[in-house]
Design an enzyme around this catalytic site. Structure first.
Site, PDB file in Angstrom:
ATOM      1  N   ASP A 326       0.826  -1.208   0.000  1.00 31.76           N
ATOM      2  CA  ASP A 326       0.000   0.000   0.000  1.00 31.76           C
ATOM      3  C   ASP A 326       0.862   1.260   0.000  1.00 31.76           C
ATOM      4  O   ASP A 326       0.538   2.245  -0.680  1.00 31.76           O
ATOM      5  CB  ASP A 326      -0.958  -0.001   1.189  1.00 31.76           C
ATOM      6  CG  ASP A 326      -0.264  -0.302   2.504  1.00 31.76           C
ATOM      7  OD1 ASP A 326       0.959  -0.561   2.499  1.00 31.76           O
ATOM      8  OD2 ASP A 326      -0.938  -0.280   3.553  1.00 31.76           O
ATOM      9  N   TYR A 327       1.971   1.240   0.737  1.00 32.51           N
ATOM     10  CA  TYR A 327       2.870   2.394   0.779  1.00 32.51           C
ATOM     11  C   TYR A 327       3.465   2.676  -0.598  1.00 32.51           C
ATOM     12  O   TYR A 327       3.508   3.830  -1.054  1.00 32.51           O
ATOM     13  CB  TYR A 327       3.985   2.140   1.802  1.00 32.51           C
ATOM     14  CG  TYR A 327       5.092   3.162   1.787  1.00 32.51           C
ATOM     15  CD1 TYR A 327       4.971   4.367   2.476  1.00 32.51           C
ATOM     16  CD2 TYR A 327       6.280   2.931   1.079  1.00 32.51           C
ATOM     17  CE1 TYR A 327       5.994   5.309   2.460  1.00 32.51           C
ATOM     18  CE2 TYR A 327       7.304   3.866   1.065  1.00 32.51           C
ATOM     19  CZ  TYR A 327       7.154   5.048   1.759  1.00 32.51           C
ATOM     20  OH  TYR A 327       8.167   5.976   1.721  1.00 32.51           O
TER      21      TYR A 327
END
Length: 457
Positions: A326-327
């Site tokens: 997600d980052y």
């Protein structure tokens, strides 16, 4: 410094004693005074005339002379040099103490700015009136929902069913399960049979493309997605009928990613209370403050993204080499000039399997990932109530001569009240009773400052 109390939900937890806090604050209060007294005594001794013993031709005779040694070779008969002046060794200590006090005052300003930003944001942005689709059907943005599934819990079927009843005209549900023997397969088939009119499909087997099991599981669904927006949403999330409408309304012309503030549903037990307090106080304070100030802070629990932008970055497969996908997906979208937006509804976690041990392990796992990506994360404990109050209290005592213990207690009380105001902003109709909030808040405040030690021991 702390002792162990009785088990809470079968888990023993460390609890900091008030007497220990008082002892720490007393020692910190007395430490500068002791240094100051020692320094004054040294200055008094230095002001006296020194007596030097100058060597002469006769080694058995020494001449006594008042005043500093003109040769610098003063020595006793044993050849030992006189001690050097302690002035140079005290100066760095003074600078360090002054610097630490400035750090404490700056920490106070930064933390309370974060408090005010997050409280104001949740009051103004979250929980707006029910959203309506803004465009006619022909112009409505189609959404492909990617749902990674593994195993079942008591709430899985009810959580999944909320996605089959979304009030949105153009979307598809792509259920992804890694193993054929996974009990989640039967749950999916049951829902597919119950809602035959919903555009949904089941993908079993995944596709091995990297080290990230979530990406491996989602690959067949991502390759089959037919709409321009991709909504990746974890299995434990529960939604309202208008959640997808809210997400797409935030997807304006310059926005490439819409994310939801993580929170938890009302559940029973102390572990649920602990999660509710954390995701309603400490987590949103950092999460919202980062996004308000322009720092891209996103969790992958519920993210709506432009598929063409992901494809420009190499598609979903490009992020299979990372555990914190997600980052890096958020970073890839931001690097291409797209903005982020936060939904007005929270990403409501409603897992049926939870405990204090699972929650602590989850927090440690998240912290390890953040430290690997952003090493400055090791400073996170100073942003928690008790440790921050000690540092700021010492600074207030050193600079303004305020009573450190009184300041510590007042600061903790103000923090407690500010957290409650924020919690009631994240969840407007809070069902958590004051006693439960106090117990959960105290437990979180006590262990959060010491959680970092568990990363290494």
């Amino acid at each position: 410094m702390f002792h162990r109390m009785g088990p809470v939900s079968g888990v023993e937890t460390p609890v900091t004693c008030l007497s220990s806090i008082h002892s720490v604050t007393h020692l910190l209060t007395q430490f500068p005074c002791c240094l100051q007294g020692h320094q004054m005594e040294l200055k008094r001794r230095l002001s006296r005339p020194s007596v030097s013993m100058l060597p002469v031709e006769d080694p058995d005779v020494c001449v006594m002379k008042t005043g500093p040694c003109p040769t610098g070779a003063c020595a006793t008969r044993g050849g030992l040099s006189s001690p050097a002046s302690p002035r140079s060794s005290m100066a760095p200590l003074d600078v360090a103490l002054q610097g630490f006090s400035v750090f404490g005052l700056v920490l106070f300003v930064v933390l309370w700015l974060m408090h005010f930003m997050s409280i104001i944001y949740v009051r103004l942005h979250l929980h707006k009136k029910r959203s309506e689709v803004k465009q006619p059907f022909a112009q409505v943005l189609g959404v492909s929902l990617l749902k990674p599934l593994k195993g079942v819990d008591p709430n899985l079927i009810s959580n999944l069913e909320t996605f089959f009843t979304l009030d949105y005209p153009k979307y598809e549900i792509l259920l992804c399960v890694q193993d054929q023997d996974d009990p989640a397969v039967d749950v999916c088939k049951k829902l597919l049979g119950k809602y035959p009119n919903v555009d949904a499909g089941l993908f079993i087997g995944g596709k091995k493309v990297g080290i990230n099991p979530k990406i491996n599981n989602l690959m067949p669904g991502y390759e089959a997605a037919k709409y321009g927006l991709v909504w990746i949403c974890d299995s434990g999330i529960r939604v309202k009928p208008d959640t997808l409408t809210d997400l797409t309304n935030q997807m304006t012309e310059k926005v490439g990613l819409v994310h939801g503030l993580p929170y938890v549903a009302d559940r029973q037990g102390f572990a649920a209370t602990l999660e509710q307090v954390y995701f309603g106080t400490s987590h949103p304070r950092s999460y919202i403050s980062a996004n308000v100030t322009g720092i891209k802070c996103v969790t992958g629990m519920s993210c709506l993204m432009r598929k063409d932008v992901l494809d420009q970055a190499g598609g979903l497969v490009a992020f299979a080499q990372y555990i914190a996908e997600d980052y890096f997906m958020a970073k890839a979208i931001a690097d291409r000039g797209w903005k982020f937006s936060m939904a007005t509804q929270v990403a409501l976690q409603n897992s049926g399997s939870y405990s204090i041990g699972q929650f602590q392990s989850r927090m440690i796992r998240w912290t390890k990932l953040r430290i690997n990506m952003v090493p400055a994360t090791v400073l996170e404990p100073v942003s928690e109530c008790f440790l921050a109050s000690l540092i700021i209290g010492w600074a207030a005592h050193h600079v303004f001569r305020w009573d450190m213990m009184v300041f510590f207690m007042c600061h903790c009380l103000a923090w407690f009240i500010a957290d409650y105001i924020q919690l009631t902003g994240v969840q407007v109709r809070l069902r958590l009773d004051p006693k439960g909030y106090y117990t959960g808040w105290r437990h979180h405040a006590e262990v959060s400052g010491f959680r970092l030690t568990r990363l290494f021991f």
